[in-house]
Design a protein around this motif. Structure first.
Motif, PDB file in Angstrom:
ATOM      1  N   ASN A 109       0.813  -1.211   0.000  1.00  0.00           N
ATOM      2  CA  ASN A 109       0.000   0.000   0.000  1.00  0.00           C
ATOM      3  C   ASN A 109       0.850   1.266   0.000  1.00  0.00           C
ATOM      4  O   ASN A 109       0.430   2.308   0.456  1.00  0.00           O
ATOM      5  N   GLY A 110       2.076   1.165  -0.528  1.00  0.00           N
ATOM      6  CA  GLY A 110       2.930   2.341  -0.661  1.00  0.00           C
ATOM      7  C   GLY A 110       2.851   2.906  -2.074  1.00  0.00           C
ATOM      8  O   GLY A 110       1.986   2.540  -2.868  1.00  0.00           O
ATOM      9  N   SER A 133       2.250   1.176   7.775  1.00  0.00           N
ATOM     10  CA  SER A 133       1.130   0.704   6.969  1.00  0.00           C
ATOM     11  C   SER A 133       0.178   1.849   6.678  1.00  0.00           C
ATOM     12  O   SER A 133      -0.159   2.639   7.560  1.00  0.00           O
ATOM     13  N   ALA A 134      -0.277   1.930   5.424  1.00  0.00           N
ATOM     14  CA  ALA A 134      -1.253   2.958   5.067  1.00  0.00           C
ATOM     15  C   ALA A 134      -2.548   2.803   5.845  1.00  0.00           C
ATOM     16  O   ALA A 134      -3.309   3.755   6.008  1.00  0.00           O
ATOM     17  N   ASP A 135      -2.789   1.594   6.352  1.00  0.00           N
ATOM     18  CA  ASP A 135      -4.016   1.375   7.125  1.00  0.00           C
ATOM     19  C   ASP A 135      -4.045   2.219   8.401  1.00  0.00           C
ATOM     20  O   ASP A 135      -5.110   2.444   8.977  1.00  0.00           O
ATOM     21  N   PHE A 148      -3.481   9.242  -0.905  1.00  0.00           N
ATOM     22  CA  PHE A 148      -2.608  10.099  -0.088  1.00  0.00           C
ATOM     23  C   PHE A 148      -1.921   9.310   1.036  1.00  0.00           C
ATOM     24  O   PHE A 148      -0.726   9.525   1.300  1.00  0.00           O
ATOM     25  N   PRO A 149      -2.619   8.399   1.703  1.00  0.00           N
ATOM     26  CA  PRO A 149      -1.902   7.607   2.727  1.00  0.00           C
ATOM     27  C   PRO A 149      -0.749   6.786   2.148  1.00  0.00           C
ATOM     28  O   PRO A 149       0.219   6.487   2.866  1.00  0.00           O
ATOM     29  N   GLN A 150      -0.834   6.430   0.871  1.00  0.00           N
ATOM     30  CA  GLN A 150       0.260   5.663   0.275  1.00  0.00           C
ATOM     31  C   GLN A 150       1.582   6.447   0.346  1.00  0.00           C
ATOM     32  O   GLN A 150       2.649   5.875   0.547  1.00  0.00           O
ATOM     33  N   ILE A 151       1.478   7.764   0.150  1.00  0.00           N
ATOM     34  CA  ILE A 151       2.682   8.607   0.174  1.00  0.00           C
ATOM     35  C   ILE A 151       3.284   8.630   1.573  1.00  0.00           C
ATOM     36  O   ILE A 151       4.484   8.405   1.771  1.00  0.00           O
TER      37      ILE A 151
END
Lengths: 155, 789
Positions: B5-6, B527-529, B516-519
């Motif tokens: 999830n990156g 973790s993007a979670d 955006f959380p991937q960044i």
């Protein structure tokens, strides 16, 4: 005002409505089931598609009173009993079949009926079947892919 | 390989779960205690003098709480244009006031002149119909050329003309361009129409205002792509409500495509009504209101000339355009046909001279403003259509003539004749990729096969470059912008190590909550979670310029990078203290701080915890807490580009155009989430193909909107579309933002209309057809075939 009773997503409901109240309005305003969306006023966009007695119906083409005694299902009733996404819903997520999400409930309800009647639709059949559901975001590409994937999974 | 999830991964969209289960929360889904309803009385004529409005019957009807007319808003300001454009003679553009409710005159069908607030929606509808307005109908001003020719009949009497401005770009190049065209061995001329479109986001506009008399605070829930910009417009220009007393919430928004950038009078009305009544006031547009009052798009009439030598080397482009701005200046209506159009008229080419003239015209039609692509589709359509015509005239292959004139990879950064410095691109590589994708070599065989079935097959190709990622504020200011064009982000690391990111970008389908959380996940090695995005609420986010112009990743994403860099910088100092090392000895990799050359480590969550429980902490050097804000102002526009190909079949007996295939090779810079980028490209293609083949906004000579419902305005349906063959493998990173991202939201809508029309004309060229206007409907194509016979 008249009293109306129906089953919605498996639960018995009763409400007081005007004769002119549409089923879609009753679902949204009285039952607070706001997943059924109103996208037009000419019964063409399909965002308000729900199931009435097993058939996909645009909720804005029916008076609430016409649904007296009916078995109604909305997008809120489409997930599995454990709350996980149903096969069609999961396929839409897996294949990016939605963007803004506004037409999505109607698309899912329409796709569900299509796949009940035709377990292996061709691309053309899917595209023709969706002529009553407008999406502005996706160019339909991933909606068709999602429905094809759901069809394959449902066999 | 990217993490699951990156950056570079395609995790499933987290927002989808609520949308797929009916748990989205759009404006019309919000029901507030004690709410009442607003309904507008709208003009049925395009142009008329309001002689009187009798509201007495409406006021006495059941459930009616208040009635407003234009008289109630004479003291508040007008809804302004966001960009000040100057005419060629140096005069500022004409800026007639755009009132909350029409006052003195109605200027387009649908122009609201009164509003009713009632206990129920139905009561408000009935009372609005009972308002007796005596409106003296005037001749409607619809045709742009006629509007300029006639100074006796004016949309706005006070400005004494129907012309908003007469703009030239670049004025200093005008004489040289004229001279080049005069002396050129070959000049190709094309007159074309960029058809007027109605955006039709599937969610109609909606606004609910909630004024609290106890605090004097207003909350406005509204369908906006940029809630802070809307607040700024309401506060600083229209209502004068202090920004600290006005919260704007744009929750889930069902598509925008430009039409929800703008502030509309309905927002001001519900705010005023809520204050007057001390109750929440709710308004949702019916679709017919969306057709009549959402800002429309495009509507250009253009003559373009391309001067070349005999070998097809481009010498100059010159265009002359009439651009419809409608009855009032909507917020971006003056920048769209000018800066966003004229500055990209050089396209992908080394052409040494360009000159663009745009006259903007007031008419008795709905306001016209930015719609997906905004100015760049208009420029691309003009340029790429005239290139195709030129290639045919000179007998040069349409691919070759483009290749011959492309800016070469090694020429970047490249200052174009239209004044922009493109930072990066590789147009030859995109065309190579396209040739591979679209199997040009097999076209003749496919054409022969179509012919056997009595069908005419055509191949259209097209390239585009766009300027997006709006924009450097200083450059925008020089060009006439009245606002800055940066973006903000706040990264808040919570004490337990998870993160909330507040962004000024707004997602209305773009998937920001996932991408955006991937960044941040990539940068912090987590973790993007554990990262959530907060957007669309002015009370939670420092500021923001919002989402349009394909700017969310290039500008909003870059702001998130900058804020996260600040987090790492501070966390490094805390980690150094925790490990009793110097700041310079700390390395941060994959979520772990270590002291170089030792086995000492602390994790990012441990550092975050320390920042909030600072018992043993460098309190003399550092504040507790771990939250950073950045405002990112880009160094330049970004310049996505692409090469597209389309094959069509035309039935000569009916004129029906069917798209057989569509291939798109796009350079959108670095890609954060390939799934979302593909979806954005596909969606843009769908809208562009809609413009090319089916969509058309039509007013009659009386200013009545003939295409005012889904029965009359053809929306592209699933069976109008092919599967798209899209590719994002030929990427050149943007050189001036930290992500290398260029933007992908508008590309498809910019590149596809000329591709389709080039294909249609190719299929008909043997008949002598040189142009077909959009939409290439069966009637229009059939007529072109008959006319050519």
């Amino acid at each position: 005002m008249s009293s109306v009773s129906m089953t919605v997503n498996g639960k018995s409901v009763t409400g007081e409505v005007e004769d002119r109240t549409l089923l879609s309005t009753f679902l949204r305003e009285d039952l607070h089931l706001t997943g059924t969306h109103i996208g037009c006023d000419t019964s063409q966009c399909g965002a308000c598609t729900v199931h009435v007695n097993g058939k996909a119906v645009k909720g804005c083409t029916m008076l609430a009173l016409e649904a007296e005694g009916a078995d109604v299902r909305t997008i809120e009733g489409m997930a599995n009993d454990d709350g996980s996404l149903g096969v069609i819903q999961a396929a839409f997520q897996e294949h990016h079949g939605l963007q803004c999400g506004f037409c999505t409930p109607g698309m899912v309800m329409a796709a569900d009926e299509l796949l009940k009647n035709n377990s292996n639709p061709s691309e053309t059949e899917i595209r023709k079947y969706l002529s009553g559901n407008i999406c502005r975001c996706t160019g339909y590409h991933n909606i068709i892919k999602s429905i094809q994937a759901a069809a394959a999974q449902l066999g | 390989m990217p993490k699951d999830n990156g950056i570079g991964a395609s995790p499933k969209r987290r927002e989808d779960v609520r949308f797929l289960t009916g748990r989205g929360r759009y404006v019309d889904d919000i029901k507030l205690q004690n709410q009442c309803f607003a309904v507008f009385a709208r003009s049925q004529v395009a142009h008329g003098i309001i002689k009187s409005i009798d509201t007495s019957e409406a006021e006495g009807m059941p459930g009616v709480l208040a009635v407003f007319t234009g008289e109630d808003f004479t003291e508040v300001g007008g809804n302004p244009a966001g960009w000040l454009i100057h005419s060629r003679d140096g005069e500022p553009m004409k800026e007639p006031k755009r009132p909350v409710l029409a006052h003195g005159k109605v200027r387009h069908v649908g122009d609201a002149y009164a509003a009713v607030i009632a206990e129920t929606y139905e009561q408000a509808v009935e009372a609005a119909e009972a308002i007796d307005a005596d409106i003296d109908e005037q001749d409607a001003i619809v045709d742009m050329a006629a509007a300029l020719a006639n100074s006796d009949n004016l949309v706005h009497d006070e400005i004494e003309t129907n012309q908003c401005f007469d703009w030239g770009w670049i004025e200093d190049n005008r004489a040289a361009t004229d001279e080049a065209i005069k002396n050129a061995p070959h000049v190709t001329t094309l007159e074309l129409i960029n058809n007027r479109l109605i955006p039709n986001a599937m969610e109609p506009r909606a606004s609910t205002a909630d004024y609290n008399p106890g605090t004097g605070h207003y909350t406005l829930y509204t369908t906006s792509q940029n809630p802070h910009l809307t607040r700024l417009l309401i506060s600083a220009f229209v209502m004068g409500i202090p920004e600290n007393k006005l919260t704007i919430i744009a929750p889930d928004v069902g598509g925008g495509f430009g039409s929800k950038i703008f502030h509309y009078g309905e927002e001001a009305l519900v705010l005023a009504a809520s204050k007057k009544l001390g109750r929440p006031v709710r308004w949702t547009a019916s679709r017919w209101e969306s057709f009549l009052t959402d800002a429309h798009g495009r509507d250009h009439r253009t003559t373009i000339e391309l001067a070349t030598d005999k070998e097809g080397n481009f010498l100059a482009f010159r265009t002359s355009t009439l651009a419809n701005v409608g009855a009032y200046l909507s917020n971006f209506s003056t920048v769209t046909p000018t800066i966003l159009h004229g500055t990209v008229i050089a396209g992908n080419y080394t052409v040494p001279l360009t000159y663009v003239n745009v006259k903007a015209v007031f008419t008795n039609t709905a306001p016209v403003d930015a719609y997906r692509g905004a100015g760049r589709p208009e420029a691309t359509f003009s340029v790429e259509r005239v290139i195709d015509k030129c290639a045919r005239e000179l007998g040069i292959d349409p691919i070759e003539i483009r290749r011959k004139n492309f800016i070469k990879k090694e020429q970047f950064p490249f200052l174009t004749a239209a004044g922009l410095e493109y930072d990066s691109g590789d147009y030859h590589a995109l065309m190579d990729k396209l040739e591979e994708m679209a199997d040009f070599d097999g076209f003749e065989a496919r054409k022969a096969e179509s012919a056997k079935r009595g069908l005419l097959r055509g191949l259209g190709i097209n390239t585009y470059v766009e300027a997006c990622g709006l924009a450097p504020s200083n450059l925008a200011g020089i060009l006439g912008s009245r606002v800055g064009l940066y973006e903000s982000a706040t990264v808040r690391v919570n004490a337990t190590g998870n993160i909330s990111v507040m962004t000024g970008s707004h997602s209305h389908g773009q998937g920001h909550e996932t991408v955006f959380p991937q960044i941040v996940a990539d940068m912090l090695g987590m973790s993007a979670d554990d990262i959530d995005i907060v957007h669309g609420d002015t009370s939670k986010i420092p500021f923001g310029m919002g989402t349009y112009g394909s700017r969310s990743m290039a500008v909003g994403g870059s702001a998130i990078v900058r804020a996260t860099e600040k987090i790492i910088e501070k966390a490094t100092k805390i980690a150094a203290h925790m490990m009793e090392a110097g700041d310079g000895d700390i390395e941060f990799n994959d979520g772990v701080f270590s002291v170089v050359g030792t086995d000492k480590t602390v994790t990012f969550p441990e550092v975050a915890f320390k920042a909030y429980i600072p018992h043993d902490y460098p309190i003399d050097k550092l504040e507790p807490g771990l939250e950073e804000t950045a405002f990112y102002d880009p160094g330049n526009f970004t310049y996505p580009s692409g090469a597209y190909a389309c094959e069509v079949e035309i039935d000569p007996d009916t004129g029906k155009v069917t798209i057989c295939s569509f291939s798109a090779a796009d350079d959108v810079g670095n890609v954060i989430n390939p799934m979302i980028v593909e979806g954005q490209i596909q969606g843009g293609l769908g809208q562009g193909i809609g413009q090319a083949l089916v969509e058309n906004c039509v007013y009659d000579e009386n200013g009545q909107l003939l295409s005012g419902s889904y029965m009359d305005y053809t929306m592209p349906r699933a069976d109008d579309m092919p599967f798209f063959n899209v590719d994002q493998s030929c990427l050149t990173p943007c050189t001036h933002n930290p992500l290398g991202a260029k933007g992908c939201g508008e590309a498809g809508a910019i590149g596809s209309p000329p591709t389709v029309i080039n294909a249609v004309v190719d299929a008909l060229s043997h008949l002598g057809v040189t142009h077909v206007d959009m939409p290439a409907s069966p009637a229009r194509v059939w007529a072109a075939i008959q006319a050519a016979k």
